[in-house]
Motif scaffolding. Structure first.
Motif, PDB file in Angstrom:
ATOM      1  N   ASP A  62      -2.549 -50.374  -0.607  1.00  0.00           N
ATOM      2  CA  ASP A  62      -2.186 -51.318  -1.665  1.00  0.00           C
ATOM      3  C   ASP A  62      -0.835 -50.953  -2.285  1.00  0.00           C
ATOM      4  O   ASP A  62      -0.029 -51.842  -2.601  1.00  0.00           O
ATOM      5  N   ASP A  63      -0.591 -49.655  -2.469  1.00  0.00           N
ATOM      6  CA  ASP A  63       0.714 -49.229  -3.000  1.00  0.00           C
ATOM      7  C   ASP A  63       1.838 -49.626  -2.044  1.00  0.00           C
ATOM      8  O   ASP A  63       2.896 -50.128  -2.481  1.00  0.00           O
ATOM      9  N   LEU A  64       1.622 -49.403  -0.770  1.00  0.00           N
ATOM     10  CA  LEU A  64       2.634 -49.789   0.219  1.00  0.00           C
ATOM     11  C   LEU A  64       2.844 -51.303   0.229  1.00  0.00           C
ATOM     12  O   LEU A  64       3.974 -51.787   0.337  1.00  0.00           O
ATOM     13  N   GLU A  65       1.733 -52.056   0.099  1.00  0.00           N
ATOM     14  CA  GLU A  65       1.840 -53.512   0.108  1.00  0.00           C
ATOM     15  C   GLU A  65       2.559 -54.025  -1.131  1.00  0.00           C
ATOM     16  O   GLU A  65       3.375 -54.953  -1.047  1.00  0.00           O
ATOM     17  N   ARG A  66       2.293 -53.418  -2.283  1.00  0.00           N
ATOM     18  CA  ARG A  66       2.997 -53.834  -3.502  1.00  0.00           C
ATOM     19  C   ARG A  66       4.486 -53.534  -3.403  1.00  0.00           C
ATOM     20  O   ARG A  66       5.317 -54.342  -3.834  1.00  0.00           O
ATOM     21  N   GLU A  67       4.826 -52.407  -2.829  1.00  0.00           N
ATOM     22  CA  GLU A  67       6.240 -52.093  -2.656  1.00  0.00           C
ATOM     23  C   GLU A  67       6.903 -53.073  -1.701  1.00  0.00           C
ATOM     24  O   GLU A  67       8.033 -53.526  -1.937  1.00  0.00           O
ATOM     25  N   ARG A  68       6.188 -53.427  -0.635  1.00  0.00           N
ATOM     26  CA  ARG A  68       6.752 -54.382   0.321  1.00  0.00           C
ATOM     27  C   ARG A  68       6.956 -55.741  -0.332  1.00  0.00           C
ATOM     28  O   ARG A  68       8.000 -56.379  -0.154  1.00  0.00           O
ATOM     29  N   ARG A  69       5.983 -56.201  -1.120  1.00  0.00           N
ATOM     30  CA  ARG A  69       6.120 -57.503  -1.781  1.00  0.00           C
ATOM     31  C   ARG A  69       7.263 -57.488  -2.776  1.00  0.00           C
ATOM     32  O   ARG A  69       7.992 -58.471  -2.918  1.00  0.00           O
ATOM     33  N   SER A  70       7.426 -56.363  -3.489  1.00  0.00           N
ATOM     34  CA  SER A  70       8.511 -56.274  -4.461  1.00  0.00           C
ATOM     35  C   SER A  70       9.873 -56.336  -3.777  1.00  0.00           C
ATOM     36  O   SER A  70      10.784 -57.040  -4.244  1.00  0.00           O
TER      37      SER A  70
END
Length: 469
Positions: free
Chosen positions: A354-362
């Motif tokens: 989830d942390d990686l996905e949030r960084e990717r979305r940002s």
């Protein structure tokens, strides 16, 4: 023996990381080392590798985003140069339309291929096979005889059952078509495509849809709306709505998954079984995940196997992250009823992803914003060309040679101003489709996610040209 099985799997897997991990595991086992510290060290190592790999991937995507901005500006510059050449009497209409209908889509396609080569696909489609007992033909016939169906042909009986299942699926789809569309969004095309074709046919027969080039040039906005804007909105609009609906529904469940797993682990540590923990965690909560867990608990208390209930819950959303978690929990539950450590580990893994996905979305959100601003800038430039240049060319054309005829320097222009106006509007429309598709693919890794951007950019272009066209 398990060592030979590990070596065989190490040689068969297509994953280099998994092959190296199994090789190291075999070495530790052969040397008599402790497994737990080895696994903990490998976990931290692969976590660092994941972050490093995503960082490199995001930097590459940012580079591609800058490249796309350059590529998207080039057709506009080329059109401006060709228009300037046309003012000197050179015929450039063919090159302008090649730029609009070929160069702009080609640049977008090349960029999408580059992004597809860099973006990492999620393994699996997120669906799981429901566990079912294997019954051979002899056992099936014995079961048929045991229920008093010996007078019937067993094959015909089971064919009748399959036909009844098909009828049930058809009736269910007719009663609740939204459930079928949520499961298979592309089924909406079976309805929207005929509607769009029917609209274009009726418009053409009634004379509202221009069918000859001269009529297109005379009424560029009306002709493009009937032939492009309305059919595209009718066909992809419902598909985009259903896709976005599914995405939001799935995220409402998966966003709380890690927190819920930790709560399940805490309940399991107190001595509760997994089924009892499901009831405890879901009680008193109204969020979507809690409702799903209550449904799983209800199915189990009414006799369904826990694995089957979990698989049915997963297949409602078909999210790879959820499928991996369900498989892990079901396998661990088959070995022991106390799986608090497994639940905690699954929660930690999901939090990392989830942390990686949030960084990717940002990071991709910034790229999508840049693409949108670039498109609006290009649209503004084309609007200025439409309002200032087309009228000036019309004056040159009326003052010299006829429009569309090559004339001497200062006498005529090499392109009809009305034809140039159509080219500008179509360039804005094609660029809206390309920019929307690119934005959606960067945002979610699939073209369907670009439908809202395509419709929004197209609506802006249509609104501008309705005023100035």
């Amino acid at each position: 023996d398990y060592q030979s099985a590990l070596r065989r799997r190490s040689g068969a897997t297509p994953s280099e990381s998994l092959s190296a991990f199994i090789g190291d595991l075999i070495a530790v086992v052969d040397a008599g080392g402790r497994i737990e510290p080895f696994l903990r060290e490998k976990t931290e190592r692969y976590r660092r590798l994941s972050r490093r790999e995503q960082e490199r991937r995001l930097e590459t995507l940012e580079l591609f985003g800058e490249l796309y901005v350059t590529l998207s500006v080039f057709p506009l510059l080329l059109i401006i140069v060709l228009v300037v050449v046309a003012t000197m009497g050179e015929p450039t209409a063919g090159l302008i339309f090649v730029t609009v209908y070929a160069l702009i889509p080609l640049s977008g396609t090349v960029f999408l291929l580059l992004v597809a080569a860099v973006m990492r696909d999620e393994p699996g489609d997120g669906s799981l096979d429901a566990p079912s007992p294997r019954v051979d033909a002899r056992t099936r016939e014995e079961n048929v005889d045991s229920i008093g169906a010996s007078a019937y042909d067993s094959r015909a009986l089971f064919d009748h059952i399959q036909a009844a299942k098909r009828r049930h699926r058809i009736v269910s789809a007719l009663r609740a078509p939204q459930d079928l569309l949520q499961e298979q969004p592309h089924y909406s095309l079976f309805v929207t495509l005929p509607l769009a074709m029917g609209f274009v046919f009726v418009a053409g027969v009634s004379g509202h849809a221009p069918v000859v080039p001269a009529a297109w040039i005379e009424r560029p906005v009306q002709s493009t709306v009937i032939w492009v804007y309305v059919p595209v909105a009718v066909v992809v609009g419902p598909l985009g709505v259903i896709t976005e609906w599914n995405r939001r529904t799935t995220r409402a469940v998966t966003d709380r998954l890690a927190e819920t797993l930790r709560t399940l682990a805490a309940a399991n540590k107190t001595g509760q079984t997994l089924v009892e923990a499901l009831c405890t965690v879901s009680a008193g909560s109204s969020d979507p995940l809690a409702r799903e867990l209550r449904d799983v608990h209800t199915k189990v208390t009414h006799g369904m196997r826990l694995r089957t209930a979990l698989v049915e819950f997963n297949n409602t959303y078909t999210e790879p992250k959820l499928a991996r978690t369900v498989t892990l929990i079901a396998d661990a539950r088959s070995a022991s009823s106390q799986i608090a450590t497994v639940l905690t580990t699954a929660a930690e893994t999901i939090e990392i992803r989830d942390d990686l996905e949030r960084e990717r979305r940002s990071r991709t959100r910034m790229q999508v914003t840049v693409i949108g601003v670039t498109y609006l800038t290009m649209l503004g430039v084309m609007a200025v060309l439409q309002t200032q240049l087309v009228g000036a060319l019309g004056g040159l054309s009326s003052g010299g040679a006829p429009a569309g005829v090559v004339g001497s320097a200062g006498g005529g222009v090499g392109i009809d101003p009305a034809l140039l106006s159509l080219a500008f509007f179509h360039a804005a429309t094609v660029q809206a489709i390309v920019s929307g598709a690119v934005s959606g693919y960067l945002r979610a890794g699939e073209l369907r996610a670009g439908i809202p951007f395509v419709l929004a950019y197209g609506a802006v272009a249509l609104g501008v040209w309705s005023v100035i066209g």
